[in-house]
Scaffold this active site. Structure first.
Site, short mmCIF file in Angstrom:
data_model
loop_
_atom_site.label_atom_id
_atom_site.label_comp_id
_atom_site.label_asym_id
_atom_site.label_seq_id
_atom_site.Cartn_x
_atom_site.Cartn_y
_atom_site.Cartn_z
N TYR A 142 0.84 -1.20 0.00
CA TYR A 142 0.00 0.00 0.00
C TYR A 142 0.88 1.25 0.00
O TYR A 142 0.57 2.24 -0.66
CB TYR A 142 -0.93 0.00 1.22
N ASN A 148 -12.59 -0.33 -4.92
CA ASN A 148 -12.48 -0.68 -6.33
C ASN A 148 -13.70 -1.51 -6.75
O ASN A 148 -13.91 -2.59 -6.25
CB ASN A 148 -11.19 -1.48 -6.54
N CYS A 154 -6.79 -5.07 -7.64
CA CYS A 154 -6.51 -4.60 -6.28
C CYS A 154 -5.97 -5.73 -5.40
O CYS A 154 -5.34 -5.47 -4.37
CB CYS A 154 -7.75 -3.96 -5.66
N HIS A 155 -6.16 -6.97 -5.83
CA HIS A 155 -5.63 -8.10 -5.07
C HIS A 155 -4.10 -8.13 -5.09
O HIS A 155 -3.49 -8.79 -4.26
CB HIS A 155 -6.19 -9.43 -5.62
N GLU A 197 -1.72 -16.37 -9.84
CA GLU A 197 -0.68 -15.61 -10.53
C GLU A 197 0.73 -16.00 -10.09
O GLU A 197 1.71 -15.43 -10.57
CB GLU A 197 -0.91 -14.12 -10.31
#
Length: 190
Positions: free
Chosen positions: A126, A149, A157-158, A184
């Site tokens: 962040y 979001n 946003c993850h 991912e």
């Protein structure tokens, strides 16, 4: 506004798209649904009604299998579902869909745009995101904008985690954030 739902792995998503006068269709929300939750009960629905000054009758639910490519808004939802499936299957790293960011403040929109630059398979903190939006001391405000979001998965946003390497929060639930990051190849601390 046209609404549909689709499965994402073991999870369910509500997708909402629409078009204002003289504008092309845009995605306005991609929202996680809880088990057996109707899209009408999603956290986004009251916000959408207020922002766009709509009532329940302005929303039409169409099952994803009944969407038509002949209607621009429905075709956009089909494209979104296709891209989400490609992402789930490891065939897509970024999304190419028109989004209506107007539900956010200028600051939120800046954060949401910056989120789209975080590469697939990477995570930032962040604090780093706050630096990227030229507001280095506003990591709490960035976290708040991140949490608002309206385009889960599509605006990633993850990919934002705590500075200590832990997951942090996620509006859809930490199980979903962990799932997306693992998809991912991103490893985080427990």
């Amino acid at each position: 506004m046209i609404v549909t739902t689709t499965s994402f792995g073991q999870y369910e998503l509500a997708l909402i798209a629409g078009a204002n006068e003289n504008e092309s269709s845009k995605i306005v929300v991609v929202d996680w649904l809880k088990e057996s939750q109707s899209w009408l009960n999603s956290k986004s629905f009251p916000k959408l009604k207020k922002h766009y000054k709509l009532d329940d009758s302005d929303f039409e639910f169409i099952d994803k299998n009944s969407l038509s490519i002949d209607d621009a808004t429905q075709a956009l939802l089909l494209a979104a579902i296709g891209q989400i499936n490609e992402y789930l299957n490891g065939e897509r790293k970024d999304f190419d869909l028109p989004l209506d960011l107007s539900s956010g403040t200028d600051f939120q929109q800046r954060v949401w745009r910056e989120l789209q630059t975080i590469p697939h398979g990477e995570a930032i903190s962040y604090a780093t995101l706050a630096q990227l939006v030229n507001n280095p001391k506003s990591y709490r405000a960035v976290a708040n904008a991140n949490g608002k979001n309206p385009f889960s998965i599509i605006v990633p946003c993850h990919r934002v985690i705590s500075s200590d390497g832990k997951l942090g929060g996620y509006t859809g639930g930490l199980d979903k954030k962990e799932y997306l990051l693992a998809l991912e190849g991103v490893k985080c601390k427990g």
